[in-house]
Structure formats: structure tokens, C-alpha cells
Design a protein around this motif. Structure first.
Motif, mmCIF file in Angstrom:
data_model
loop_
_atom_site.group_PDB
_atom_site.id
_atom_site.type_symbol
_atom_site.label_atom_id
_atom_site.label_comp_id
_atom_site.label_asym_id
_atom_site.label_seq_id
_atom_site.Cartn_x
_atom_site.Cartn_y
_atom_site.Cartn_z
ATOM 1 N N PHE A 1 1.871 51.927 21.714
ATOM 2 C CA PHE A 1 1.345 50.836 20.889
ATOM 3 C C PHE A 1 2.351 49.684 20.828
ATOM 4 C CE2 PHE A 1 0.845 49.045 16.489
ATOM 5 C CZ PHE A 1 -0.306 48.316 16.770
ATOM 6 N N TYR A 2 3.624 50.017 20.719
ATOM 7 C CA TYR A 2 4.678 48.998 20.753
ATOM 8 C C TYR A 2 4.626 48.229 22.075
ATOM 9 C CZ TYR A 2 9.391 47.056 21.162
ATOM 10 O OH TYR A 2 10.455 46.221 21.360
ATOM 11 N N ALA A 3 4.500 48.971 23.175
ATOM 12 C CA ALA A 3 4.432 48.342 24.496
ATOM 13 C C ALA A 3 3.233 47.404 24.598
ATOM 14 C CB ALA A 3 4.367 49.412 25.582
ATOM 15 N N PHE A 4 2.103 47.828 24.009
ATOM 16 C CA PHE A 4 0.904 46.989 24.017
ATOM 17 C C PHE A 4 1.081 45.756 23.136
ATOM 18 C CE2 PHE A 4 -2.849 45.892 21.469
ATOM 19 C CZ PHE A 4 -3.659 45.350 22.470
ATOM 20 N N LEU A 5 1.592 45.962 21.935
ATOM 21 C CA LEU A 5 1.601 44.897 20.940
ATOM 22 C C LEU A 5 2.533 43.747 21.331
ATOM 23 C CD1 LEU A 5 0.107 44.493 18.277
ATOM 24 C CD2 LEU A 5 2.132 45.345 17.082
ATOM 25 N N LYS A 6 3.649 44.054 21.979
ATOM 26 C CA LYS A 6 4.564 42.963 22.327
ATOM 27 C C LYS A 6 3.936 42.029 23.360
ATOM 28 C CE LYS A 6 7.297 45.649 25.669
ATOM 29 N NZ LYS A 6 8.664 46.163 25.961
ATOM 30 N N TYR A 7 3.112 42.575 24.277
ATOM 31 C CA TYR A 7 2.441 41.705 25.245
ATOM 32 C C TYR A 7 1.190 41.072 24.648
ATOM 33 C CZ TYR A 7 5.666 43.594 28.630
ATOM 34 O OH TYR A 7 6.812 43.944 29.302
ATOM 35 N N ALA A 8 0.530 41.751 23.730
ATOM 36 C CA ALA A 8 -0.625 41.165 23.054
ATOM 37 C C ALA A 8 -0.204 39.954 22.227
ATOM 38 C CB ALA A 8 -1.304 42.207 22.167
ATOM 39 N N LYS A 9 0.922 40.066 21.528
ATOM 40 C CA LYS A 9 1.401 38.939 20.718
ATOM 41 C C LYS A 9 1.895 37.798 21.606
ATOM 42 C CE LYS A 9 2.517 41.455 16.494
ATOM 43 N NZ LYS A 9 3.550 41.818 15.496
ATOM 44 N N LEU A 10 2.470 38.138 22.740
ATOM 45 C CA LEU A 10 2.880 37.103 23.684
ATOM 46 C C LEU A 10 1.655 36.357 24.224
ATOM 47 C CD1 LEU A 10 5.004 35.680 25.427
ATOM 48 C CD2 LEU A 10 4.833 37.580 27.051
ATOM 49 N N HIS A 11 0.606 37.106 24.565
ATOM 50 C CA HIS A 11 -0.629 36.486 25.041
ATOM 51 C C HIS A 11 -1.237 35.605 23.950
ATOM 52 C CE1 HIS A 11 -4.290 36.149 27.443
ATOM 53 N NE2 HIS A 11 -4.962 36.353 26.326
ATOM 54 N N GLU A 12 -1.243 36.100 22.727
ATOM 55 C CA GLU A 12 -1.777 35.322 21.608
ATOM 56 C C GLU A 12 -1.002 34.021 21.427
ATOM 57 O OE1 GLU A 12 -2.921 36.435 17.072
ATOM 58 O OE2 GLU A 12 -0.800 36.684 17.601
ATOM 59 N N ALA A 13 0.343 34.081 21.516
ATOM 60 C CA ALA A 13 1.164 32.881 21.336
ATOM 61 C C ALA A 13 0.850 31.842 22.404
ATOM 62 C CB ALA A 13 2.637 33.263 21.376
ATOM 63 N N ARG A 14 0.629 32.292 23.617
ATOM 64 C CA ARG A 14 0.303 31.354 24.690
ATOM 65 C C ARG A 14 -1.091 30.757 24.510
ATOM 66 N NH1 ARG A 14 2.960 35.007 29.544
ATOM 67 N NH2 ARG A 14 5.057 34.091 29.421
ATOM 68 N N GLU A 15 -2.046 31.561 24.068
ATOM 69 C CA GLU A 15 -3.397 31.063 23.820
ATOM 70 C C GLU A 15 -3.400 30.039 22.695
ATOM 71 O OE1 GLU A 15 -6.272 31.488 25.316
ATOM 72 O OE2 GLU A 15 -5.516 32.833 26.866
ATOM 73 N N GLN A 16 -2.637 30.306 21.659
ATOM 74 C CA GLN A 16 -2.567 29.363 20.542
ATOM 75 C C GLN A 16 -1.910 28.052 20.970
ATOM 76 O OE1 GLN A 16 -0.516 31.705 17.589
ATOM 77 N NE2 GLN A 16 -2.423 32.519 16.715
ATOM 78 N N ALA A 17 -0.872 28.139 21.798
ATOM 79 C CA ALA A 17 -0.229 26.926 22.304
ATOM 80 C C ALA A 17 -1.176 26.128 23.180
ATOM 81 C CB ALA A 17 1.031 27.298 23.082
ATOM 82 N N ALA A 18 -1.950 26.810 24.030
ATOM 83 C CA ALA A 18 -2.910 26.132 24.892
ATOM 84 C C ALA A 18 -4.015 25.479 24.078
ATOM 85 C CB ALA A 18 -3.510 27.131 25.881
ATOM 86 N N ARG A 19 -4.441 26.128 23.008
ATOM 87 C CA ARG A 19 -5.479 25.554 22.150
ATOM 88 C C ARG A 19 -4.998 24.273 21.491
ATOM 89 N NH1 ARG A 19 -6.924 28.753 16.826
ATOM 90 N NH2 ARG A 19 -4.919 27.784 16.313
ATOM 91 N N LYS A 20 -3.750 24.256 21.058
ATOM 92 C CA LYS A 20 -3.194 23.054 20.437
ATOM 93 C C LYS A 20 -3.143 21.894 21.434
ATOM 94 C CE LYS A 20 -0.414 25.441 16.959
ATOM 95 N NZ LYS A 20 0.957 25.753 16.474
#
Length: 259
Positions: free
Chosen positions: A234-253
Motif C-alpha cells: 500500500f505504501y508503494a502504491f500510495l507514493k506513486y498515486a500521490k505523485l500522479h495526483e500532484a501532476r494532475e493537479q498541476a496540469a489542471r491549474k
């Protein structure tokens, strides 16, 4: 034959529940240095009772605080421990042998994890951590969240020595730590511009589970080993999920600015 003198260095904050056990296994060292961050429990009193040299400094981050504590030490060879870690029987002898005419810049000590209600089986894989080192040849790196000691020169693992980390006493504590660590790692991974985030998010967690549960023999720890392997995945998943989320949020802005 005499060995190199040793400074044990620990940073603390409200560690009264674990510090006594930690210090009782290192009272043979020439010096114990404790850098506290303003504890409100009996942490400082426990450290003083064990003869430690105690100082206080506000906590800014793990890496800088550890380095600050190393700089307080009187001796060149440092044993770096956390306040919830305890040397196993026999580890003192291995350390003292290593410090008799040391040929390495540092030594890794295998770490046995507390897995909720039990301690990791000795025959399951123990990760080695650089905890004994010559401070003239290294110090803390500047990696966010997982800052660690780095040295210039050869490093050896003392496989017949180990220590127990008592940090994860229950599942809730483990999940809370996972959430905090993965959030803290986002900035670091963004700076590294890590690629293939989606593929890593899909394929790495199950591979991590198999590596832990089968490859590192966590199955020897019963259900605790299974749960530790799942939460690790779950740790391995979450660190990449949060990274993906951060990039999506930056792209949306960026898209919103372009409208």
C-alpha cells in the motif's frame, strides 16, 4: 587491543516510553548524546539518568536535527539510533570488534521490525541500515522524509549484529506513518522527475508484496508478516498515486490559466 571510542547519538521528542530500553543497551559506550526537541514527558530525565549529555533544539527536520546531534559528539565514530530502537544481545560485541582497527568508513546493522504484536523473525530478511560510521567521512544526506547517513568509502554489513525497531506497535500507527511519509515524498519525487508513474502505480505494489512476503520470508511472521507485506505494498502504491495526483493537479491549474 583497544577499540575506537564511540559516541551514541539519539534525537528525542516525548520518547519516555521507549528511551530507557534504548539507553540501557548502549551504556557501555564512551558517550551518549541526546538532542531533544522540547519533550514534555520524562524523556530528558531518563536520558540524564543514563549519564547522557543532553541538549535541546527546536525540531526543523529529521536530517538537519540528526546532523546537529552528530556535530555535538566528542568522538569520530558514531552509533546512530532512534529513541525507539534497541540493540539485540550480542550486537555490542560485534560493534566493538568492528571498531578495533576499523577498515571501513561505516557499518550497516540489520534491523528487525516490530510487526504490530510481534517482532520480526530472525530468519526473515533484515534490511541493513548504515548506523555505525566515521563522521569524518560522512553525515546526513538531504533527502526529504527518508534522510539517512551517507559516507565516502567502503561499507560493511555486520550480519551477526542487529537491532529492533519498536516503531509500529499497531496497524493504525503504521497506516498513519504511511500517509505522512508518502505525502512528504511527493516534493522529492517531483524534483527527480520520476517517469512511468502510472505503470509503477499498477505493477510495483503486487511485486513489492511478493518480494516481501515470499522473497524476504515475511511468511515466517504469520499474519503479522502478511499484514506488514500488504501495508508495505500500500505504501508503494500510495507514493506513486500521490505523485500522479500532484501532476494532475498541476496540469489542471495550467489549463485553467489558459482559458
Amino acid at each position: 587491543m583497544t577499540r575506537e571510542p564511540l559516541s551514541v547519538v539519539i534525537i528525542t521528542y516525548n520518547n519516555a516510553d521507549t528511551l530507557d530500553a534504548c539507553l540501557s543497551r548502549v551504556d557501555w559506550a564512551e558517550e551518549i548524546v541526546v538532542l531533544d526537541s522540547g519533550s514534555t514527558d520524562d524523556t530528558v530525565a531518563i536520558a540524564q539518568r543514563h549519564g547522557a549529555r543532553v541538549a535541546t533544539h527546536p525540531f526543523d527536520d529529521y536530517g538537519p536535527q540528526k546532523q546537529r546531534a552528530y556535530d555535538m559528539a566528542s568522538h569520530d565514530w558514531i552509533l546512530n539510533l532512534d529513541a525507539d530502537e534497541v540493540l539485540s544481545p550480542g550486537t555490542r560485541e560485534e560493534i566493538e570488534r568492528a571498531l578495533t582497527q576499523p577498515r571501513y568508513a561505516g557499518y550497516r546493522l540489520p534491523r528487525r521490525e516490530r510487526m504490530f504484536w510481534t517482532v520480526q523473525h530472525r530468519l526473515s530478511w533484515r534490511n541493513g541500515h548504515l548506523r555505525l560510521f566515521d563522521r569524518r567521512r560522512g553525515g546526513m544526506n538531504d533527502v526529504e522524509v527518508h534522510a539517512a547517513v551517507e559516507v565516502k568509502g567502503p561499507v560493511k554489513t555486520l550480519w551477526r549484529a542487529d537491532f529492533v525497531n519498536d516503531g509500529d506497535g499497531d496497524i493504525a500507527t503504521r497506516v498513519e506513518k504511511i500517509n505522512r511519509y508518502t505525502t512528504g515524498m511527493v516534493v522529492y519525487k517531483l524534483r527527480k522527475r520520476q517517469r512511468f508513474t502510472g505503470l509503477r502505480m499498477v505493477f510495483y505494489p503486487p511485486l513489492f508484496f511478493l518480494r516481501q512476503y515470499v522473497g524476504k520470508r515475511y511468511f515466517l511472521n504469520g499474519w503479522a508478516g502478511f499484514i506488514a507485506s500488504v501495508t508495505g505494498a500500500f505504501y508503494a502504491f500510495l507514493k506513486y498515486a500521490k505523485l500522479h495526483e500532484a501532476r494532475e493537479q498541476a496540469a489542471r491549474k495550467v489549463r485553467e490559466k489558459q482559458r
